[in-house]
Scaffold this active site. Structure first.
Site, PDB file in Angstrom:
ATOM      1  CG  HIS A   1       2.295  63.675  16.359  1.00 22.99           C
ATOM      2  ND1 HIS A   1       1.348  62.794  16.844  1.00 22.99           N
ATOM      3  CD2 HIS A   1       3.304  62.906  15.862  1.00 22.99           C
ATOM      4  CE1 HIS A   1       1.783  61.553  16.655  1.00 22.99           C
ATOM      5  NE2 HIS A   1       2.962  61.582  16.051  1.00 22.99           N
ATOM      6  CD  GLU A   2       5.623  63.747  13.106  1.00 22.85           C
ATOM      7  OE1 GLU A   2       6.443  63.059  13.742  1.00 22.85           O
ATOM      8  OE2 GLU A   2       4.656  63.228  12.514  1.00 22.85           O
TER       9      GLU A   2
ATOM     10  CG  HIS B   1       7.370  61.448  18.065  1.00 22.53           C
ATOM     11  ND1 HIS B   1       6.782  60.536  18.912  1.00 22.53           N
ATOM     12  CD2 HIS B   1       6.627  61.432  16.930  1.00 22.53           C
ATOM     13  CE1 HIS B   1       5.727  59.993  18.316  1.00 22.53           C
ATOM     14  NE2 HIS B   1       5.601  60.534  17.117  1.00 22.53           N
TER      15      HIS B   1
ATOM     16  CD  GLU C   1       3.594  57.624  16.945  1.00 20.40           C
ATOM     17  OE1 GLU C   1       3.077  58.724  16.655  1.00 20.40           O
ATOM     18  OE2 GLU C   1       4.756  57.324  16.627  1.00 20.40           O
TER      19      GLU C   1
HETATM   20 ZN   LIG Z   1       4.243  60.093  15.692  1.00 16.68          ZN
END
Ligand SMILES: [Zn+2]
Length: 185
Positions: free
Chosen positions: A22-23, A26, A83
């Protein structure tokens, strides 16, 4: 809380693995992709790539716009898009990493679940939360993260691996036809 030394690999890939993915994602979501490797705001994608990416993102936003978080109140698909992209991409790359870690061998069955099933169960469990409706409503209009329930289900239902793992069929709550699944990378 997302990593447990004593847990089997499927559980850790589904929790901390998906979060690491996830990170990283980004850097390549609809906002992060506007900055180059030096952090300078500069378009470095081809116009065609950006348009394709934006079109896929719009489809993902539509999916989240349809989620009803509280009676009559739905998720804001545009506010939560970066997100939701990161959740989807993070889950996808963590699943791939888990499969790679097996080195071609089948994962052991534990408590009746396959490794792939345990991966997705762990991901869903990592989003368990308890909130008052008032707080949930406040977050719904201000938090760029979707409500946890939709972070779990909204990402998983777009993954072929999820549907393969559980053998979902039309009529199942989590089922999504192949053509409607969004895959960004
Ligand atoms: Zn995030």
């Amino acid at each position: 809380p997302l990593f447990d030394m004593r847990a089997d690999d499927a559980v850790n890939y589904g929790a901390i693995g998906a979060t690491i993915g996830h990170e990283i994602s980004h850097g390549f979501d609809n906002m992060g992709s506007q900055f180059d490797g030096d952090g300078v705001m500069r378009q470095w994608w081809s116009e065609a790539d950006r348009q394709t990416f934006a079109a896929l993102g719009a489809r993902l936003a539509e999916q989240f716009n349809a989620f009803e978080a509280l009676p009559g109140k739905t998720v804001n698909g545009q506010l939560t898009l970066p997100e939701n992209i990161a959740d989807l991409v993070g889950l996808q790359i963590a699943f791939k990493a888990y499969q790679t870690s097996l080195n071609g061998k089948p994962a052991p069955r534990i408590d009746g679940y396959t490794g792939e099933q345990r991966f997705f169960l762990s991901f869903a469990q990592s989003w368990r939360v308890k909130r008052r409706d008032e707080h949930a409503q406040q977050l719904l209009i201000s938090d760029p993260h979707s409500p946890p329930e939709f972070r779990a289900n909204g990402a998983a239902r777009n993954l072929d691996g999820f549907h393969d793992a559980f053998g979902t069929q039309a009529g199942d709550k989590m089922f999504k036809p192949v053509a409607e699944r969004v895959r960004l990378w």
